[in-house]
Design an enzyme around this catalytic site. Structure first.
Site, short mmCIF file in Angstrom:
data_model
loop_
_atom_site.label_atom_id
_atom_site.label_comp_id
_atom_site.label_asym_id
_atom_site.label_seq_id
_atom_site.Cartn_x
_atom_site.Cartn_y
_atom_site.Cartn_z
N CYS A 12 -0.15 -34.48 -37.26
CA CYS A 12 0.93 -35.42 -37.62
C CYS A 12 2.21 -34.63 -37.49
O CYS A 12 2.30 -33.49 -38.00
CB CYS A 12 0.75 -35.90 -39.06
SG CYS A 12 2.19 -36.81 -39.69
N CYS A 43 4.93 -38.74 -32.31
CA CYS A 43 4.23 -39.25 -33.49
C CYS A 43 2.77 -39.46 -33.10
O CYS A 43 2.49 -40.25 -32.18
CB CYS A 43 4.88 -40.57 -33.90
SG CYS A 43 4.08 -41.41 -35.25
N1 DGL Z 1 4.84 -38.48 -37.75
C1 DGL Z 1 3.77 -39.38 -37.64
C2 DGL Z 1 2.54 -38.74 -36.97
O1 DGL Z 1 2.71 -37.82 -36.21
C3 DGL Z 1 3.31 -40.26 -38.75
C4 DGL Z 1 3.94 -40.32 -40.04
C5 DGL Z 1 3.77 -41.67 -40.68
O2 DGL Z 1 2.72 -41.93 -41.31
O3 DGL Z 1 4.70 -42.45 -40.54
O4 DGL Z 1 1.44 -39.16 -37.15
#
Ligand code: DGL
Length: 256
Positions: free
Chosen positions: A187, A75
């Site tokens: 993301c 993430c």
């Molecule tokens: N999957 C997450 C990232 O890579 C974020 C998604 C979210 O906002 O929860 O930033």
């Protein structure tokens, strides 16, 4: 803390996005036991204040690291908000974060225009600003927050008319002389919306994400610290979520 080499590797995301990273980890390290946790109940993280994201990540990391020998922050938002602090808390444990794939994107043209699609948290945090400053003379960077895309992906609407409408609206400024030469998906939820993103820009738009790089970095760290699982058997994958109704989507995406 010391761990046996046979302990699992934990892979964490705010939700379903990290499954793409998990797939790359599985390809590269088929003998590792993998424990995935997505905090869908609290997603999206990317619109929360940084302190709040940090507290959530530290809390889940503490729980996961009771079992795991290494932690992958699959993430970008969690990495931007909490990787540094986690490494201070657990100096002897490999903590692997996401790196927006700027470097490969720089190669698409001599002085490329690169659009970074990410969450508001990732875009405002120091980690990305430092990375962009480092390459400031080599490219023109555009930043576009796309928080609603996280929600659409969580709802299983990554490839939908809603996603098309949202992307057409937020990406409208990036056309004509501002059309990027490459798009960095900063993301981990966004590769799941790849088809909708390409529908907006056209199939010839190069897209870059950090999943393979993160899996490689994990493999490198486990090898360097003699933590690779020595077993010959296939590793087990356990998918868990703070919102169990998401598990069918996890299974569908992981075993697709
Ligand atoms: N999957 C997450 C990232 O890579 C974020 C998604 C979210 O906002 O929860 O930033």
């Amino acid at each position: 803390m010391t761990f046996s080499r046979t302990a699992p590797v934990a892979v964490f995301d705010s939700g379903v996005g990290g499954i793409g990273v998990l797939r790359e980890v599985k390809k590269l390290l088929p003998h590792e036991d993998l424990l995935y946790f997505g905090d869908d109940a609290m997603a999206p993280y990317g619109e929360r204040p940084t302190d709040e994201v940090r507290a959530l990540v530290l809390d889940h990391a503490q729980r996961l690291l009771r079992l795991a020998k290494a932690l992958v922050l699959a993430c970008n938002t969690a990495t931007a908000a909490a990787a540094q602090e986690l490494r201070q808390h657990y100096p002897t444990i490999p903590i692997i974060g996401m790196e927006p794939a700027i470097k490969p994107a720089l190669k698409v043209a001599p002085h490329p225009r690169i659009l970074i699609l990410a969450t508001p948290t990732t875009l405002r945090e120091a980690k990305l600003r430092t990375l962009l400053r480092l390459h400031a003379t080599r490219a023109v960077f555009y930043k576009c927050p796309a928080p609603e895309l996280v929600r659409l992906v969580e709802e299983g609407l990554a490839d939908s008319p809603e996603a098309d409408r949202y992307l057409d609206r937020i990406l409208a400024p990036f056309s004509g002389t501002h059309r990027p030469d490459a798009v960095v998906l900063g993301c981990t939820h966004f590769p799941l919306a790849k088809d909708a993103i390409l529908r907006h820009f056209g199939n010839d738009m190069p897209l870059f994400d950090g999943a393979v790089g993160t899996a490689r970095e994990l493999a490198r760290r486990l090898a360097a610290e003699n933590l690779l699982n020595p077993t010959e058997r296939e590793g087990a994958v356990t998918l868990t979520s703070s919102a169990p109704h998401m598990l069918p989507l996890y299974h569908k995406l992981f075993y697709a």
